[in-house]
Design a protein around this motif. Sequence first.
Motif, short mmCIF file in Angstrom:
data_model
loop_
_atom_site.label_atom_id
_atom_site.label_comp_id
_atom_site.label_asym_id
_atom_site.label_seq_id
_atom_site.Cartn_x
_atom_site.Cartn_y
_atom_site.Cartn_z
N VAL A 112 -45.67 51.50 23.10
CA VAL A 112 -45.05 51.11 24.44
C VAL A 112 -45.09 49.31 24.07
O VAL A 112 -46.16 48.83 24.18
N GLY A 113 -44.23 48.90 24.48
CA GLY A 113 -44.04 47.05 25.05
C GLY A 113 -43.48 46.60 26.49
O GLY A 113 -42.73 47.25 27.10
N ALA A 114 -44.40 45.63 26.51
CA ALA A 114 -43.54 45.01 28.01
C ALA A 114 -44.27 43.63 27.49
O ALA A 114 -44.81 42.80 26.71
N SER A 115 -43.29 42.92 28.75
CA SER A 115 -43.40 41.62 28.19
C SER A 115 -43.18 41.11 29.74
O SER A 115 -43.27 41.60 30.76
N VAL A 116 -43.99 39.67 29.55
CA VAL A 116 -44.44 39.02 31.00
C VAL A 116 -44.34 37.37 30.86
O VAL A 116 -43.95 36.83 29.98
N VAL A 117 -43.73 36.73 32.03
CA VAL A 117 -43.43 35.39 31.32
C VAL A 117 -43.97 34.57 32.47
O VAL A 117 -44.28 35.43 33.69
N SER A 118 -44.56 33.35 32.30
CA SER A 118 -44.66 33.27 33.18
C SER A 118 -43.96 31.08 33.56
O SER A 118 -44.15 30.64 32.32
N CYS A 119 -43.72 30.47 34.89
CA CYS A 119 -42.61 29.48 34.64
C CYS A 119 -43.20 28.97 36.02
O CYS A 119 -43.86 29.47 37.22
N ARG A 120 -43.21 27.95 35.66
CA ARG A 120 -42.88 26.69 37.35
C ARG A 120 -41.45 27.57 37.80
O ARG A 120 -42.36 27.06 39.29
N ARG A 121 -40.75 27.41 37.85
CA ARG A 121 -39.36 27.38 38.89
C ARG A 121 -38.91 28.47 38.25
O ARG A 121 -38.17 29.08 39.10
N GLY A 122 -38.15 27.62 36.82
CA GLY A 122 -36.87 28.95 36.43
C GLY A 122 -36.88 28.83 35.40
O GLY A 122 -38.02 28.57 34.81
N GLY A 123 -35.75 29.58 35.21
CA GLY A 123 -35.88 29.71 33.05
C GLY A 123 -36.38 30.96 32.82
O GLY A 123 -36.84 31.55 31.97
N ALA A 124 -36.90 31.85 33.70
CA ALA A 124 -38.01 33.85 33.12
C ALA A 124 -37.50 34.29 32.59
O ALA A 124 -37.50 35.18 31.86
N SER A 125 -35.81 34.49 33.61
CA SER A 125 -35.08 35.37 33.18
C SER A 125 -34.62 35.43 31.68
O SER A 125 -34.85 36.53 30.47
N ALA A 126 -34.65 34.39 31.20
CA ALA A 126 -33.62 34.36 29.62
C ALA A 126 -35.20 34.56 28.58
O ALA A 126 -34.67 35.16 27.76
N THR A 127 -36.25 33.62 28.74
CA THR A 127 -37.88 33.85 28.23
C THR A 127 -37.63 35.01 28.07
O THR A 127 -38.59 36.18 27.19
N PHE A 128 -38.01 36.46 29.33
CA PHE A 128 -38.05 37.37 29.41
C PHE A 128 -36.86 38.10 28.84
O PHE A 128 -37.28 39.10 27.64
N GLU A 129 -35.87 38.13 28.31
CA GLU A 129 -34.55 38.89 27.49
C GLU A 129 -35.19 38.69 26.31
O GLU A 129 -35.00 39.66 25.01
N GLN A 130 -35.43 37.21 25.42
CA GLN A 130 -35.58 37.06 24.25
C GLN A 130 -36.75 38.27 23.79
O GLN A 130 -36.61 38.38 23.46
N LEU A 131 -38.01 37.99 24.91
CA LEU A 131 -39.20 38.10 24.22
C LEU A 131 -39.36 40.06 23.73
O LEU A 131 -39.18 40.79 23.39
N ASN A 132 -37.98 40.69 24.95
CA ASN A 132 -37.22 42.14 24.74
C ASN A 132 -36.90 42.80 23.81
O ASN A 132 -36.97 44.01 23.02
#
Length: 206
Positions: A112-132
């Motif tokens: 089972v996999g999951a990804s989480v990201v931390s950001c100051r303000r933006g860019g989270a969804s793009a990073t999240f998608e790449q990890l998935n």
Amino acid sequence: MKVLLINGSPHKNGCTFTALHEIEKTLISNGIETEILHIGKKEIPGCMACGSCAKTGRCFRDDIVQEVQTRMEEFSGIVIGSPVYYSAPTGQLISFLNRLFYVAGRRMAGKVGASVVSCRRGGASATFEQLNQYFTICNMPIVSSQYWNSVHGSTPEDVMKDAEGLQTMRVLGQNMAWILKCIESGKKAGIEPPIYEPIIRTNFIR
């Protein structure tokens, strides 16, 4: 059942760790064993496409990637965490994941996999998608939450004020524990994992 939580931040106890730790606490409260792996600040070379792992079953480099890939059978789930660097995960983490999933990709199936990201303000969804993408190419069920898996803040103290982000992490932990227990119950009931066809690779240029 054990979950490996990979901290892809160069800061061992920073914002990404704060998010992962929130998930970890929830998993533990649900009876799931955990381990947080900090990949550290040392250079992690990327994949050289040398093909050595196809012959030996492991990457030729004696480093953290080799250490983890030899332990994959210990883990039922994997959570990958990263800060946002220009709308992408950290370079060290990408090098780590490219090599780990290339050499151990077939052993990832069913985990089972999951990804989480931390950001100051933006860019989270793009990073999240790449990890998935690592999960979707390896027959791994992906765990979701009530929102995209991200927390916001420049410091761990900021993240601790992100009530919605922390709740998203806790819900993610609850969902992962539930899915892992469902899979375990299925095994005990005699439900076998899928038997996959041999992989077909189509080349478009002849």
